[in-house]
Design a protein around this motif. Structure first.
Motif, PDB file in Angstrom:
ATOM      1  N   MET A 115       1.524  92.954  51.127  1.00 28.54           N
ATOM      2  CA  MET A 115       1.823  94.260  50.627  1.00 28.54           C
ATOM      3  C   MET A 115       3.003  94.879  50.811  1.00 28.54           C
ATOM      4  O   MET A 115       3.988  95.387  50.032  1.00 28.54           O
ATOM      5  CB  MET A 115       0.538  95.208  49.960  1.00 28.54           C
ATOM      6  N   LYS A 116       2.766  95.559  52.090  1.00 34.55           N
ATOM      7  CA  LYS A 116       4.364  96.705  51.889  1.00 34.55           C
ATOM      8  C   LYS A 116       5.022  95.648  52.085  1.00 34.55           C
ATOM      9  O   LYS A 116       6.878  96.384  51.818  1.00 34.55           O
ATOM     10  CB  LYS A 116       3.257  97.387  53.169  1.00 34.55           C
ATOM     11  N   MET A 117       4.903  95.140  53.239  1.00 34.15           N
ATOM     12  CA  MET A 117       7.173  94.067  53.399  1.00 34.15           C
ATOM     13  C   MET A 117       7.104  93.483  51.927  1.00 34.15           C
ATOM     14  O   MET A 117       8.255  93.398  52.662  1.00 34.15           O
ATOM     15  CB  MET A 117       5.747  92.792  54.691  1.00 34.15           C
ATOM     16  N   PHE A 118       6.610  92.997  51.226  1.00 34.81           N
ATOM     17  CA  PHE A 118       6.777  92.615  50.082  1.00 34.81           C
ATOM     18  C   PHE A 118       7.553  93.639  48.826  1.00 34.81           C
ATOM     19  O   PHE A 118       8.646  93.421  47.576  1.00 34.81           O
ATOM     20  CB  PHE A 118       6.486  91.593  49.540  1.00 34.81           C
ATOM     21  N   GLU A 119       6.832  94.646  48.897  1.00 37.46           N
ATOM     22  CA  GLU A 119       6.491  95.664  48.258  1.00 37.46           C
ATOM     23  C   GLU A 119       8.506  96.185  47.733  1.00 37.46           C
ATOM     24  O   GLU A 119       8.879  96.309  46.234  1.00 37.46           O
ATOM     25  CB  GLU A 119       6.345  97.514  48.146  1.00 37.46           C
ATOM     26  N   LYS A 120       9.763  96.237  48.380  1.00 35.02           N
ATOM     27  CA  LYS A 120      10.757  96.258  48.017  1.00 35.02           C
ATOM     28  C   LYS A 120      11.540  94.710  47.700  1.00 35.02           C
ATOM     29  O   LYS A 120      12.291  95.030  46.907  1.00 35.02           O
ATOM     30  CB  LYS A 120      11.926  96.333  48.947  1.00 35.02           C
ATOM     31  N   TYR A 121      10.617  93.738  46.949  1.00 35.29           N
ATOM     32  CA  TYR A 121      11.566  92.718  47.233  1.00 35.29           C
ATOM     33  C   TYR A 121      10.625  92.738  46.066  1.00 35.29           C
ATOM     34  O   TYR A 121      10.869  91.580  45.636  1.00 35.29           O
ATOM     35  CB  TYR A 121      11.241  91.374  48.345  1.00 35.29           C
ATOM     36  N   ILE A 178       9.066  83.501  47.561  1.00 33.91           N
ATOM     37  CA  ILE A 178       9.662  83.563  45.936  1.00 33.91           C
ATOM     38  C   ILE A 178       8.505  84.254  45.093  1.00 33.91           C
ATOM     39  O   ILE A 178       8.742  84.317  44.421  1.00 33.91           O
ATOM     40  CB  ILE A 178      10.372  82.892  45.762  1.00 33.91           C
ATOM     41  N   GLY A 179       7.262  83.649  45.643  1.00 30.28           N
ATOM     42  CA  GLY A 179       6.295  85.219  44.995  1.00 30.28           C
ATOM     43  C   GLY A 179       5.147  85.004  45.969  1.00 30.28           C
ATOM     44  O   GLY A 179       4.732  84.729  47.039  1.00 30.28           O
ATOM     45  N   GLY A 180       4.429  85.533  45.174  1.00 34.22           N
ATOM     46  CA  GLY A 180       3.004  85.828  45.783  1.00 34.22           C
ATOM     47  C   GLY A 180       1.884  85.954  45.108  1.00 34.22           C
ATOM     48  O   GLY A 180       2.138  86.424  43.670  1.00 34.22           O
ATOM     49  N   TRP A 202       6.482  87.964  41.190  1.00 38.70           N
ATOM     50  CA  TRP A 202       7.302  87.328  41.811  1.00 38.70           C
ATOM     51  C   TRP A 202       8.469  87.656  42.825  1.00 38.70           C
ATOM     52  O   TRP A 202       8.627  89.784  42.439  1.00 38.70           O
ATOM     53  CB  TRP A 202       8.644  87.151  40.521  1.00 38.70           C
ATOM     54  N   PHE A 203       9.057  87.686  43.801  1.00 37.22           N
ATOM     55  CA  PHE A 203      10.239  88.604  44.416  1.00 37.22           C
ATOM     56  C   PHE A 203      11.013  87.577  45.046  1.00 37.22           C
ATOM     57  O   PHE A 203      11.696  86.557  44.494  1.00 37.22           O
ATOM     58  CB  PHE A 203       9.069  88.184  46.579  1.00 37.22           C
TER      59      PHE A 203
END
Ligand code: ATP
Length: 599
Positions: free
Chosen positions: A508-514, A461-463, A532-533
């Protein structure tokens, strides 16, 4: 019934977006659905979840934000750079359309074409018209398809008001995020068309069997709850899988099951539900209902050779297999079969075995409510186990039928020696509880004997940004458990260890769209990550101990002094086979915590 305008649905979207309370969402849905036709109910059910078909069909519109920006520029008759500029500022193309049109009122120089449709007497598009247009756009393929899609979209935008355009754009981009969980939706339908708690259960059962909210909304709106209670599995529509609960010691079996059990090897592979149609066409679905047929031509071929009936739905676990040594290989080896290209090469490189363990439907008969004993007997009558020969990967999973604890214990020890991750213990007279995690199936793994029972599958849910070697990526990720009753995600821990360098570099890339501008409305936590994701990606982690924390929120309502948190978490692997709604539940964690407190 008059045809419902898409604007009315867009207004429902807006009301849903503004609330985080599932009770309020249920009321909004219960108010809207009785007013529309069965066909519109079906369409609205998909659109509310940001989809165009049941999730398992995976029908995506296939337009990236750059393309949508071009369609907006075209429909609004301005330069695409202008759209991009505003997009960079707001991060939401849905809002860009709104602000462009607002500006056009002030700035006559912009000369926006779409102002035409904001005249008070225009004929608004219906829900059906918008839906059909979106389907048409989604289905366009081949050469020049991007341009065709852009043209159709631009035309659609030019016929919409601000509110409609905003939600159509978010639907296309997959950023709708109204937060209507599956169970919330079904509760809304129950309130709209049913009489009470029992009706909610009937709708849930139907969803577990058909996995299609649209179909269920349509049936209930057309024919009422009674029709829904007669629903049977449909070959080609994945049934939501039955899951198991865990125990910490084999002695606990008797607390949950009396009588005979089927103790089975728990294979460490991928669960597959196979659907064989009368025509011979066969589809394979993963645990999260992705269609993975193309990955396993060897299984398709094997099923054809070993099936003696006309149509069936069966389940089993596919495992990578060393044919020369006759040994099961770990899950990671199987994962290299997860690919789009060179399948045939990998079929040879990584042979698999498909261990069948259940039968849910055969030749017109629904077996979900039959006891395991019967399901197993029919499975073994309808398929032949040619596992001994290299040519066919179809096997029956290993099992023993017993009520003797010492026999279960020695079966467990033998299974571990053979490379299984543990055992499944199933009530031999138990039904197949689609979509639920009850006590008719129990799992027991070797790591349960250690201090903490099992690993956890948690939604990210977050990074938090890293330092030093991790300066260009996230140093740790905030992860959460799911509560299907409240439809919310509760933070449980922050994970920073266990990642390989390769994993780290991909984060970074993996979560970019979320990425989100602010906390998702279904997330509950006392922690503030840097980013936040949207809860989408699930990871499996291990930990050393569950404690009470002032920051994390799992089971906060039960603990009172704080929420539950996991100490010393370690990343193990991504669980691509699970959606966020399949993450470990708050209740499961609370049960594990209680087991520890009792000791
Ligand atoms: P896990 O992460 O432990 O695999 P899960 O949440 O995916 O758990 P559970 O119900 O807890 O699902 O465990 C059952 C899983 O074990 C099934 O989804 C399936 O993939 C796998 N499995 C392996 N062998 C069997 C078997 N003989 N019967 C049922 N499931 C089996």
């Amino acid at each position: 019934m008059p045809r419902t305008k898409f604007l009315q649905l867009a207004e429902v979207f807006e009301r849903l977006e503004k609330t985080a309370s599932s009770l309020a969402m249920i009321d909004i849905l219960a108010d809207f659905f009785p007013k529309i036709s069965p066909e519109e109910a079906k369409i609205s059910a998909y659109l509310l979840r940001g989809e165009l078909a049941p999730a398992y069909e995976n029908l995506e519109i296939g337009l990236a934000d750059k393309m949508v920006a071009r369609a907006i520029a075209k429909s609004e008759n301005i330069k695409v750079e202008k759209v991009k500029l505003l997009y960079n500022k707001t991060g939401d193309l849905g809002l860009v359309v709104v602000s462009l049109r607002e500006m056009s009122r002030r700035d006559k120089n912009l000369k926006l074409k779409s102002s035409v449709v904001r005249r008070p007497n225009i004929d608004f598009l219906t829900v059906k018209e918008v839906f059909e247009k979106l389907i048409e756009i989604a289905r366009i393929g081949g050469e020049g398809s991007q341009d065709k899609k852009i043209n159709l979209l631009a035309d659609l935008f030019s016929k919409t008001s601000n509110l409609e355009a905003k939600y159509i754009i978010r639907t296309i981009l997959g950023t709708l995020r109204l937060g209507v969980g599956e169970m919330t939706f079904l509760q809304g339908l129950a309130k709209a068309f049913g009489a009470g708690k029992k009706d909610k259960e009937i709708l849930e059962y139907a969803f577990n069997v058909l996995s299609d909210l649209g179909e269920i909304a349509c049936i209930v709106s057309e024919s009422g709850i009674k029709k829904i209670s007669e629903i049977k599995p449909k070959v080609g529509a994945p049934i939501r899988v039955m899951l198991s609960n865990r125990i910490q010691e084999l002695e606990e079996i008797k607390d949950h099951i009396s009588g005979l059990v089927s103790v089975e090897e728990k294979y460490d592979g991928e669960r597959i539900q196979a659907h064989i149609k009368k025509t011979g066409e066969t589809s394979l679905f993963s645990r999260r209902q992705d269609n993975i047929t193309h990955q396993y031509p060897d299984i398709i071929d094997g099923l054809k050779k070993s099936f003696a009936g006309k149509e069936a739905i069966v389940e089993g676990e596919v495992v990578a297999y060393n044919e020369a040594k006759g040994k099961l290989l770990p899950f990671q080896v199987l994962m290299s079969r997860r690919r789009k290209h060179n399948i045939e090469e990998y079929v040879k490189k990584i042979p698999v075995r498909y261990f069948l363990f259940d039968l849910l439907y055969l030749d017109g008969k629904n077996y979900l409510k039959q006891p395991l004993k019967e399901r197993r007997a029919v499975l073994e009558r309808s398929f032949s186990d040619k596992g001994g020969k290299k040519i066919n990967p179809i096997n029956f999973g290993r099992y023993a039928i017993t009520d003797d604890l010492s026999e279960i214990k020695s079966y467990f020890n033998d299974s571990i020696k053979r490379g299984a991750e543990g055992v499944m213990i199933k009530d031999y007279s138990g039904i197949y509880q689609a979509g639920s995690r009850g006590w008719l199936w129990i799992k027991f793994k070797k790591e349960y004997q250690k201090e903490l029972a099992d690993n956890f599958d948690l939604a990210v849910i977050g990074g938090l940004y890293g330092a030093g070697r991790r300066a260009k990526t996230y140093g740790s990720l905030l992860v959460a458990a799911y509560n299907p009753i409240t439809n919310k995600y509760y933070s449980f821990t922050k994970v920073g260890t266990g990642f390989t360098d390769e994993n780290l570099s991909r984060l970074m890339k993996m979560f970019e769209k979320y990425k989100l501008k602010e906390k998702h409305k279904s997330v509950e936590t006392g922690m503030k990550p840097d980013v936040w994701f949207e809860p989408k990606i699930v990871m499996e982690i291990s930990g050393a101990e569950i404690t009470v924390s002032p920051i994390h929120t799992v089971a906060k309502d039960k603990i009172k002094t704080g929420g539950l948190a996991l100490r010393f978490p370690k990343f193990l692997r991504w669980r691509e086979d699970k959606s966020a709604e399949n993450a470990t539940t708050v209740e499961e964690i609370y049960n594990i915590y209680k087991m520890g407190v009792k000791k």
